[in-house]
Structure formats: C-alpha cells, structure tokens
Design an enzyme around this catalytic site. Sequence first.
Site, short mmCIF file in Angstrom:
data_model
loop_
_atom_site.label_atom_id
_atom_site.label_comp_id
_atom_site.label_asym_id
_atom_site.label_seq_id
_atom_site.Cartn_x
_atom_site.Cartn_y
_atom_site.Cartn_z
N PHE A 160 41.69 -17.12 -70.06
CA PHE A 160 42.12 -16.89 -69.05
C PHE A 160 43.26 -17.11 -67.90
CE2 PHE A 160 38.95 -19.42 -70.67
CZ PHE A 160 37.45 -19.80 -70.02
N ASP A 161 43.24 -16.22 -66.84
CA ASP A 161 44.25 -16.24 -65.92
C ASP A 161 44.18 -17.88 -65.37
OD1 ASP A 161 46.24 -16.09 -64.00
OD2 ASP A 161 45.22 -14.77 -62.41
#
Length: 300
Positions: A160-161
Amino acid sequence: MALSLVDKLVVAISSRALFDFEEENRVYEEGNLHAYEALQRDRLTVPAKPGVAFPLIRKLLALNAGDHRVEVVILSRSDPISGLRAFHSCREYGLTIERGVFTRGRAPFGYLKPLNASLFLSANQQDVRDALAAGFPAARVLPESAKMASTYPDEIRIAFDGDAVLFSDEAERVFQKDGLRAFVGHEIHNKDLPLADGPLKPLLEALHRLQKLADQAAPMHIRTALVTARSAPAHERAIRTLMAWNIEIDEAMFLGGLDKSAFLREFEPDFFFDDQIGHCESARVVTATGHVLSGIVNAS
C-alpha cells in the site's frame, strides 16, 4: 436464519478485473451491446484467461481452507448471460465463487453496501470513483499490469501507498499547495496526531484481523507492506498513526521520492495500491496494480 457476510472479508470484483475480457470489452466500448453479448454467448464454454487480479483472488480464497473467512463476489456491468461465462471460468480454474451481481451496463456500486464489501476491484474508472465516494475501499485495476509468477505461493503479499490510500490526503494537500519543506514541517509539528483514515484503511484492518486469526499450520499467510514516498522525519507520523490504529505492518519502505517499482520487484506483492497514476504506471510493469482514485491528486 438468513446468511450474513458481516464477519467475512468480502471482495467484490468485476469480471474484467478477474478475467482477461479485454477483447470482448473493446467490442462493448464500440457501443454495440448486442455484438458484445453475442460474442460472450458464442464463448460461453470457453474459459477466459486469468485477469490482473486473478492471482490475488486465488490466494485469498485459499484462506478458506479452514474456516470460511473470505467471500469473493463478482460485481459486474456485464449482462447475466455473460455472467454464465464468468462462473464457468471460475469452475474451470477451481475458484470457489458462488455469488454474483450483473447489471447489464448499469453502475453496480450500489450493491456494495448489502454485500458489506471490504474491497471493490474494477477496471471501470467511474464505478471506482462512485464506490470511493460512497465510502467503500476501491481501486481501478490496470488491465495491462504484469502478472508475476510468485515465489511466495503460501503468502498473500499486498503493498500500500500511504497518503490518500491508507491515510487521508491531509499531508498531501499541504505538499501540493506549499511544497516539500512545508509538508515536512507540517508532519513534524503533527507527529503525535494520527492521520485520519484513508479509503483503504478498512481493507488493511480486515487483513490484519485475518493475520491474527491464522495459525502457523495454515496453508496461506498474509504479509503487508507500506511503500511510500515519505522519508525521515516525515516517516514518524505514518508509523505513529498505524500504532494508534493498533495495526501492525510487516514491512515499511520510506523512499523519499525514489522509484517504487524496483522495491516492489523485491517485495513481489500480489497487488499494489497507489493514488498517483504515475506511480501506478511504473508499478504495473512489475506487478498487478490498482489506482485508488482518491485525494487531491485525483480531484475531478
């Protein structure tokens, strides 16, 4: 007593995200719905090739080897007859998917609420925007993303960013308005104040719960990573936010603007989520990628 999906990780996925229907979709986008439906009818018994999210879905379903903890539902703009081909393809590949909603061209995102969806994956940009606006974790899959042969067959790896994905876009707005120095100062000043929830926080929470339920003998485990352009000292607020949420991640990469694709190649995620299309375009060469159309950089 009626069945309930409340205690499940529910993934709603379009048929085009699960299977490679790009050829059929080109016919659909030409505006000839009857030609599209006729093509799907002709191919009802021809299994579709795996699509971008297929490896992730197959691994998620493997979590059901013990208790039934994951539910995958096909949620598609396709017509119900085209849905027959999707279900036939599921059977051919051994995917235990029993539920589907097919809306024949209408927006399907309204069904996410009764499904109690933890994630919606679709190749349709507007459907993803609508789902996010309604408060559901969602991402637009990039159909041209790479599908890697994972060297971790017993792990579900998801990356995930941070800002505008797991966290709100509060800090990103400061960066976009006033630049890097203001962003860093803002994050140092607010390091003890947790960031607000981002659109994919509920998905990370659900994965974290499944991680805690899995025992050592389970056939499939979950590993998560935060892959962010943040660097020290702005990293601290991100970590403290996760601590405040009581969520543990397995790996964190604070890259300070370095290209994420080389790091994703090493982590080998089954799926990567980012809000910036430039990062998605770079990542899709390496792994299956979803564009989270949220935050200031995706304002329409």
